[in-house]
Motif scaffolding. Structure first.
Motif, short mmCIF file in Angstrom:
data_model
loop_
_atom_site.label_atom_id
_atom_site.label_comp_id
_atom_site.label_asym_id
_atom_site.label_seq_id
_atom_site.Cartn_x
_atom_site.Cartn_y
_atom_site.Cartn_z
N VAL A 65 0.85 -1.20 0.00
CA VAL A 65 0.00 0.00 0.00
C VAL A 65 0.88 1.24 0.00
O VAL A 65 1.79 1.37 0.82
N THR A 66 0.60 2.16 -0.93
CA THR A 66 1.36 3.40 -1.06
C THR A 66 0.40 4.57 -1.20
O THR A 66 -0.55 4.51 -2.00
N GLN A 67 0.62 5.64 -0.44
CA GLN A 67 -0.19 6.84 -0.62
C GLN A 67 0.37 7.62 -1.80
O GLN A 67 1.53 8.03 -1.81
N ILE A 68 -0.46 7.85 -2.81
CA ILE A 68 -0.04 8.51 -4.03
C ILE A 68 -0.17 10.03 -3.92
O ILE A 68 0.68 10.77 -4.41
N SER A 69 -1.24 10.50 -3.28
CA SER A 69 -1.46 11.94 -3.16
C SER A 69 -2.22 12.24 -1.88
O SER A 69 -2.81 11.35 -1.27
N GLY A 70 -2.20 13.53 -1.52
CA GLY A 70 -2.89 13.96 -0.30
C GLY A 70 -1.91 14.22 0.82
O GLY A 70 -0.74 13.84 0.76
N ALA A 203 -8.91 -2.63 -4.01
CA ALA A 203 -9.51 -1.32 -3.76
C ALA A 203 -10.16 -1.28 -2.39
O ALA A 203 -10.04 -0.30 -1.64
N GLU A 204 -10.86 -2.34 -2.04
CA GLU A 204 -11.51 -2.41 -0.74
C GLU A 204 -10.49 -2.53 0.38
O GLU A 204 -10.68 -1.99 1.49
N TYR A 205 -9.40 -3.25 0.12
CA TYR A 205 -8.32 -3.34 1.11
C TYR A 205 -7.71 -1.95 1.33
O TYR A 205 -7.45 -1.54 2.47
N ALA A 206 -7.50 -1.20 0.24
CA ALA A 206 -6.92 0.14 0.34
C ALA A 206 -7.85 1.09 1.08
O ALA A 206 -7.40 2.01 1.78
N TYR A 207 -9.17 0.91 0.93
CA TYR A 207 -10.16 1.74 1.63
C TYR A 207 -9.85 1.76 3.12
O TYR A 207 -9.91 2.80 3.78
N ASP A 208 -9.51 0.59 3.64
CA ASP A 208 -9.23 0.44 5.07
C ASP A 208 -7.93 1.13 5.47
O ASP A 208 -7.67 1.30 6.66
N LYS A 209 -7.09 1.50 4.49
CA LYS A 209 -5.78 2.09 4.77
C LYS A 209 -5.73 3.60 4.52
O LYS A 209 -4.71 4.23 4.77
N VAL A 210 -6.82 4.16 4.01
CA VAL A 210 -6.86 5.59 3.74
C VAL A 210 -6.80 6.37 5.05
O VAL A 210 -7.56 6.11 5.98
N LYS A 211 -5.88 7.34 5.11
CA LYS A 211 -5.77 8.22 6.27
C LYS A 211 -6.08 9.65 5.84
O LYS A 211 -5.49 10.16 4.88
N VAL A 212 -7.01 10.28 6.54
CA VAL A 212 -7.42 11.64 6.19
C VAL A 212 -7.10 12.58 7.35
O VAL A 212 -6.98 12.16 8.50
N GLN A 241 -7.85 18.01 0.72
CA GLN A 241 -7.46 17.56 -0.61
C GLN A 241 -7.82 16.09 -0.77
O GLN A 241 -8.02 15.37 0.20
N GLU A 242 -7.88 15.66 -2.02
CA GLU A 242 -8.09 14.25 -2.28
C GLU A 242 -6.94 13.43 -1.69
O GLU A 242 -5.79 13.87 -1.68
N VAL A 243 -7.28 12.25 -1.21
CA VAL A 243 -6.28 11.29 -0.74
C VAL A 243 -6.38 10.05 -1.62
O VAL A 243 -7.45 9.45 -1.73
N LYS A 244 -5.27 9.70 -2.27
CA LYS A 244 -5.27 8.54 -3.17
C LYS A 244 -4.27 7.52 -2.65
O LYS A 244 -3.12 7.83 -2.35
N VAL A 245 -4.74 6.26 -2.53
CA VAL A 245 -3.92 5.16 -2.02
C VAL A 245 -3.88 4.06 -3.08
O VAL A 245 -4.92 3.67 -3.62
N ARG A 246 -2.69 3.56 -3.35
CA ARG A 246 -2.51 2.49 -4.33
C ARG A 246 -2.20 1.18 -3.61
O ARG A 246 -1.37 1.15 -2.69
N ALA A 247 -2.88 0.11 -4.01
CA ALA A 247 -2.64 -1.22 -3.44
C ALA A 247 -2.24 -2.16 -4.58
O ALA A 247 -2.90 -2.22 -5.61
N GLU A 248 -1.12 -2.87 -4.39
CA GLU A 248 -0.62 -3.81 -5.38
C GLU A 248 -0.35 -5.15 -4.71
O GLU A 248 0.21 -5.19 -3.61
N TRP A 255 -3.59 -4.47 -9.35
CA TRP A 255 -3.44 -3.24 -8.58
C TRP A 255 -4.75 -2.46 -8.59
O TRP A 255 -5.63 -2.69 -9.43
N ALA A 256 -4.88 -1.55 -7.66
CA ALA A 256 -6.04 -0.65 -7.61
C ALA A 256 -5.63 0.62 -6.88
O ALA A 256 -4.78 0.60 -5.98
N GLU A 257 -6.23 1.72 -7.28
CA GLU A 257 -6.03 3.00 -6.61
C GLU A 257 -7.37 3.49 -6.08
O GLU A 257 -8.32 3.66 -6.85
N THR A 258 -7.43 3.69 -4.78
CA THR A 258 -8.66 4.14 -4.12
C THR A 258 -8.51 5.62 -3.78
O THR A 258 -7.53 6.02 -3.14
N THR A 259 -9.48 6.43 -4.21
CA THR A 259 -9.41 7.87 -4.01
C THR A 259 -10.53 8.33 -3.09
O THR A 259 -11.70 8.00 -3.31
N ALA A 260 -10.16 9.09 -2.07
CA ALA A 260 -11.13 9.68 -1.15
C ALA A 260 -11.18 11.19 -1.42
O ALA A 260 -10.17 11.88 -1.29
#
Length: 362
Positions: A65-70, A203-212, A241-248, A255-260
């Motif tokens: 899991v990697t935070q791409i933006s935010g 994507a659902e796994y990354a949802y659980d890792k999003v930090k805002v 700002q948007e928070v985008k997390v990538r899970a591979e 892979w999937a990128e989940t954006t909040a």
């Protein structure tokens, strides 16, 4: 549904590869005999798939899991789904061992490790019988023990991986959906089995890792308000700002990128004796990330676009003003996949003291 606790007796038809399903450990050193489920599951092995270490435990995923933006600094926290019935996937399968890694583990000392989320094998014979010497193993399926064909010398010389189930929470009955004994899959392929990983799984796994970021709103007046006098609420532009997390998932090309994306701020004054502006308490987040309009001199008699008016003074105990931000969740993934996930919320609370208007009679 989780299988009931059971005792499995080894016999000629079952052989040394007996499998316990309920967190038990099957031991195969010495004379075969009864194998019973202990009162508590054994400690999950840890480490990587190297030599004597079983690759990470079945409650630990290899998903990267990697935070791409935010924002990455300051106080941050996890969002909560607005859909109380939604949860990330309870279990899925992942590649664990290459043939060489499995051989090193199986033949190095007295191996103990998981072959599925709720099943551990202890002792070299179980591992070598099934993965080296082509003997059947048995996994739990549809209320019965189901035979699984063995392997020839760990599939040495073949290009691929042995896959095993991973469970987010072993206490969740749905985690028993990934109890297939660790199995082979050719490189570049995802197994065609129930609960195989997909981009949406990631994507659902990354949802659980999003930090805002915390919802730190600006107030005027700060912390202390006056009855019937509006308290202005706002956030400067760019705060959210948007928070985008990538899970591979390594070795799968998945892979999937989940954006909040923050879309609204909801105010709860902490008492029924209050009015919110707007009446719904929902202040929209503007395109530049701002909320409301900052208070300026001369605005005291105006109605704020985002704010609160308390109708009753506090009496020793402050009101708890709650500010919660709604985050809209979307995702994109490998193979042109994508979609929506349930909105998430993150809230903070601060104390508000409210005083009566003081007047002086002359």
């Amino acid at each position: 549904m989780a299988p009931s606790r059971r005792t499995v007796r080894w016999g000629a038809s079952v052989g040394a590869a007996a499998v316990l399903c309920t967190g038990g450990v099957a031991h195969a050193n010495g004379t075969p005999g009864d194998t019973t489920t202990p009162s508590a599951p054994p400690a999950a092995p840890s480490g990587n798939a190297n030599d004597q270490e079983v690759s990470a435990s079945v409650t630990y995923s290899r998903i990267k899991v990697t935070q791409i933006s935010g924002p990455t600094g300051g106080n941050r926290g996890s969002i909560s789904s607005t859909d109380v019935t939604w949860e990330p996937p309870p279990c899925w399968y992942e590649p664990v061992f290459t043939p060489e890694q499995l051989k090193a583990f199986s033949e190095g000392g007295n191996p103990l490790g998981h072959v599925s989320p709720h099943t551990s094998w202890g002792g070299q014979k179980l591992w070598t019988d099934h993965y080296r010497d082509k003997k059947d193993a048995y996994s739990y399926k549809d209320g019965a023990l189901d035979p699984v064909a063995g392997y020839d010398d760990y599939n040495t010389g073949k290009n691929g991986y042995f896959w095993r189930g991973v469970a987010r929470d072993l206490a969740d009955p749905d985690s028993y959906g990934c109890e297939r004994v660790m199995f082979w899959q050719n490189a570049g392929e995802v197994p065609d089995v129930p609960n195989a990983p997909t981009p949406e799984t990631l994507a659902e796994y990354a949802y659980d890792k999003v930090k805002v970021p915390d919802t730190e709103i600006e107030l005027k007046p700060e912390a202390k308000s006056t009855v019937n006098a509006p308290t202005w609420v706002w956030l400067d532009k760019g705060t959210f700002q948007e928070v985008k997390v990538r899970a591979e998932l390594p070795n799968t090309n998945l892979w999937a990128e989940t954006t909040a994306k923050p879309v609204a701020l909801h105010l709860n004054p902490g008492t029924e004796d209050a009015e919110t502006f707007p009446a719904s308490g929902d202040c929209e987040i503007n395109d530049d990330g701002s909320i409301g309009i900052p208070y300026k001199t001369g605005d005291a008699g105006k109605t704020p676009p985002c704010g609160i008016s308390y109708l009753r003074a506090t009496d020793g105990e402050p009101y708890e003003l709650t500010a919660s931000v709604t985050w809209q969740i979307t995702w994109d993934g490998s193979g042109g996949t994508g979609g929506d996930l349930p909105d998430g919320t993150f809230e903070t609370t601060q104390n508000m003291n409210v005083q009566e208007i003081q007047s002086i009679n002359r």
